[in-house]
Scaffold this motif. Sequence first.
Motif, mmCIF file in Angstrom:
data_model
loop_
_atom_site.group_PDB
_atom_site.id
_atom_site.type_symbol
_atom_site.label_atom_id
_atom_site.label_comp_id
_atom_site.label_asym_id
_atom_site.label_seq_id
_atom_site.Cartn_x
_atom_site.Cartn_y
_atom_site.Cartn_z
ATOM 1 N N MET A 165 13.500 -42.942 -18.653
ATOM 2 C CA MET A 165 12.158 -43.093 -19.217
ATOM 3 C C MET A 165 11.414 -41.772 -19.393
ATOM 4 O O MET A 165 10.314 -41.755 -19.932
ATOM 5 C CB MET A 165 11.299 -44.058 -18.390
ATOM 6 N N ALA A 166 11.999 -40.677 -18.943
ATOM 7 C CA ALA A 166 11.347 -39.372 -19.112
ATOM 8 C C ALA A 166 11.918 -38.689 -20.346
ATOM 9 O O ALA A 166 13.093 -38.308 -20.370
ATOM 10 C CB ALA A 166 11.557 -38.508 -17.878
ATOM 11 N N LYS A 167 11.100 -38.566 -21.382
ATOM 12 C CA LYS A 167 11.551 -37.868 -22.582
ATOM 13 C C LYS A 167 11.736 -36.395 -22.302
ATOM 14 O O LYS A 167 12.624 -35.748 -22.845
ATOM 15 C CB LYS A 167 10.548 -38.075 -23.715
ATOM 16 N N SER A 168 10.896 -35.845 -21.445
ATOM 17 C CA SER A 168 11.035 -34.455 -21.026
ATOM 18 C C SER A 168 10.307 -34.284 -19.702
ATOM 19 O O SER A 168 9.372 -35.031 -19.398
ATOM 20 C CB SER A 168 10.463 -33.489 -22.080
ATOM 21 N N MET A 169 10.762 -33.312 -18.923
ATOM 22 C CA MET A 169 10.102 -33.031 -17.653
ATOM 23 C C MET A 169 10.300 -31.563 -17.309
ATOM 24 O O MET A 169 11.421 -31.054 -17.291
ATOM 25 C CB MET A 169 10.653 -33.900 -16.528
ATOM 26 N N THR A 170 9.201 -30.875 -17.071
ATOM 27 C CA THR A 170 9.266 -29.488 -16.629
ATOM 28 C C THR A 170 8.604 -29.388 -15.260
ATOM 29 O O THR A 170 7.718 -30.172 -14.921
ATOM 30 C CB THR A 170 8.570 -28.535 -17.609
ATOM 31 N N TYR A 171 9.062 -28.408 -14.496
ATOM 32 C CA TYR A 171 8.571 -28.223 -13.128
ATOM 33 C C TYR A 171 8.531 -26.729 -12.858
ATOM 34 O O TYR A 171 9.558 -26.054 -12.946
ATOM 35 C CB TYR A 171 9.502 -28.934 -12.156
ATOM 36 N N SER A 172 7.357 -26.209 -12.579
ATOM 37 C CA SER A 172 7.186 -24.768 -12.383
ATOM 38 C C SER A 172 6.701 -24.479 -10.972
ATOM 39 O O SER A 172 5.845 -25.189 -10.436
ATOM 40 C CB SER A 172 6.176 -24.203 -13.390
ATOM 41 N N VAL A 173 7.254 -23.427 -10.370
ATOM 42 C CA VAL A 173 6.887 -23.025 -9.017
ATOM 43 C C VAL A 173 6.477 -21.557 -9.026
ATOM 44 O O VAL A 173 7.184 -20.710 -9.571
ATOM 45 C CB VAL A 173 8.065 -23.197 -8.034
ATOM 46 N N ASN A 174 5.318 -21.268 -8.441
ATOM 47 C CA ASN A 174 4.865 -19.891 -8.243
ATOM 48 C C ASN A 174 4.953 -19.544 -6.761
ATOM 49 O O ASN A 174 4.655 -20.381 -5.905
ATOM 50 C CB ASN A 174 3.416 -19.717 -8.716
ATOM 51 N N PHE A 175 5.348 -18.306 -6.470
ATOM 52 C CA PHE A 175 5.472 -17.849 -5.095
ATOM 53 C C PHE A 175 4.382 -16.829 -4.779
ATOM 54 O O PHE A 175 3.826 -16.185 -5.671
ATOM 55 C CB PHE A 175 6.838 -17.190 -4.872
ATOM 56 N N GLY A 176 4.097 -16.675 -3.482
ATOM 57 C CA GLY A 176 3.106 -15.692 -3.062
ATOM 58 C C GLY A 176 3.151 -15.501 -1.558
ATOM 59 O O GLY A 176 3.902 -16.173 -0.840
ATOM 60 N N THR A 177 2.327 -14.604 -1.069
ATOM 61 C CA THR A 177 2.248 -14.323 0.361
ATOM 62 C C THR A 177 1.309 -15.312 1.028
ATOM 63 O O THR A 177 0.178 -15.491 0.573
ATOM 64 C CB THR A 177 1.753 -12.888 0.605
ATOM 65 N N ASP A 178 1.767 -15.960 2.097
ATOM 66 C CA ASP A 178 0.910 -16.917 2.788
ATOM 67 C C ASP A 178 0.030 -16.213 3.815
ATOM 68 O O ASP A 178 0.009 -14.982 3.903
ATOM 69 C CB ASP A 178 1.741 -18.033 3.432
ATOM 70 N N GLU A 179 -0.684 -17.000 4.605
ATOM 71 C CA GLU A 179 -1.646 -16.438 5.557
ATOM 72 C C GLU A 179 -0.978 -15.573 6.619
ATOM 73 O O GLU A 179 -1.620 -14.702 7.215
ATOM 74 C CB GLU A 179 -2.428 -17.569 6.250
ATOM 75 N N GLN A 180 0.309 -15.793 6.865
ATOM 76 C CA GLN A 180 1.041 -15.028 7.872
ATOM 77 C C GLN A 180 1.873 -13.903 7.268
ATOM 78 O O GLN A 180 2.663 -13.270 7.964
ATOM 79 C CB GLN A 180 1.962 -15.971 8.658
ATOM 80 N N GLY A 181 1.686 -13.659 5.964
ATOM 81 C CA GLY A 181 2.412 -12.576 5.301
ATOM 82 C C GLY A 181 3.822 -12.938 4.874
ATOM 83 O O GLY A 181 4.593 -12.063 4.483
ATOM 84 N N ARG A 182 4.180 -14.231 4.925
ATOM 85 C CA ARG A 182 5.515 -14.668 4.527
ATOM 86 C C ARG A 182 5.538 -14.989 3.035
ATOM 87 O O ARG A 182 4.541 -15.413 2.475
ATOM 88 C CB ARG A 182 5.931 -15.900 5.337
ATOM 89 N N TRP A 183 6.690 -14.798 2.415
ATOM 90 C CA TRP A 183 6.830 -15.074 0.983
ATOM 91 C C TRP A 183 7.256 -16.532 0.813
ATOM 92 O O TRP A 183 8.380 -16.908 1.121
ATOM 93 C CB TRP A 183 7.849 -14.136 0.363
ATOM 94 N N MET A 184 6.340 -17.365 0.319
ATOM 95 C CA MET A 184 6.534 -18.812 0.279
ATOM 96 C C MET A 184 6.114 -19.373 -1.084
ATOM 97 O O MET A 184 5.375 -18.715 -1.832
ATOM 98 C CB MET A 184 5.679 -19.482 1.359
ATOM 99 N N PRO A 185 6.540 -20.597 -1.411
ATOM 100 C CA PRO A 185 5.974 -21.257 -2.589
ATOM 101 C C PRO A 185 4.460 -21.408 -2.426
ATOM 102 O O PRO A 185 3.987 -21.838 -1.373
ATOM 103 C CB PRO A 185 6.671 -22.624 -2.592
ATOM 104 N N ALA A 186 3.717 -21.040 -3.447
ATOM 105 C CA ALA A 186 2.257 -21.126 -3.386
ATOM 106 C C ALA A 186 1.739 -22.374 -4.099
ATOM 107 O O ALA A 186 0.822 -23.034 -3.610
ATOM 108 C CB ALA A 186 1.625 -19.883 -4.003
ATOM 109 N N ASP A 187 2.320 -22.683 -5.237
ATOM 110 C CA ASP A 187 1.899 -23.876 -5.975
ATOM 111 C C ASP A 187 3.008 -24.318 -6.913
ATOM 112 O O ASP A 187 3.953 -23.574 -7.181
ATOM 113 C CB ASP A 187 0.597 -23.624 -6.743
ATOM 114 N N ALA A 188 2.887 -25.545 -7.391
ATOM 115 C CA ALA A 188 3.886 -26.109 -8.302
ATOM 116 C C ALA A 188 3.197 -27.040 -9.275
ATOM 117 O O ALA A 188 2.184 -27.668 -8.948
ATOM 118 C CB ALA A 188 4.968 -26.855 -7.521
#
Length: 220
Positions: A165-188
């Motif tokens: 039923m999905a004609k198309s689907m995209t999914y984007s992930v941005n990374f960044g530094t979290d509160e502890q200085g770790r490199w983690m996914p920030a948003d999607a």
Amino acid sequence: MLRRLLVSLILLSSPLSFAAGSVDPLWSRALSITQANQAYVAGEVVTDTEVLDSDNQSQEVTHKKLRLSGWKDGQPVWDVIWLTEAQKSGLANVKFPLNIAEHPDYALFNGEVERTEKITVDNRNCIIFLVKGKQKKLSFKAKVLVEEASGKPIKVDYDLDGIPMAKSMTYSVNFGTDEQGRWMPADATLNAKISVIFTKFNIISKQSFKQWTSRPAAAS
């Protein structure tokens, strides 16, 4: 039908594995960074979802914040901090396909990898990798931006295929530094065009992740 759609999306939350071959060293570094994140769970998740009809009119809007409150049998327990919704279509509870809040390492999957061009983004020298793979009947193609100096993944854009039923689907992930200085996914961001009983919808859902927390030792 809606239930089948949600189940199909959740199928993508299983980690993918592919046959090993010659691997680009920079790509290996990017994978190792995301794999190191598997011991964490997002302590706070905000999700904003809107469903638009074929005339681009809003049919449903949901805003939700979840906060990690504890663990049960090694699995995270969430409290709903706030929830606002205007339901018309019943589609705004669609699940995010990669479940990054609980599995940040799912933000970057391995597959058939091709190194392409070099670009500069926000004063970072980056390499673009094109990745494609398949899990059962579900296929993906991804464009991955990796910082050349550090191997940090900067952004991933997935194009997902094979979902009913999905004609198309995209999914984007941005990374960044979290509160502890770790490199983690920030948003999607999920963007899905769905056809249900001769009706077309566009689902746009955004998540942000904060306060990454270590899993209990037995659950890592």
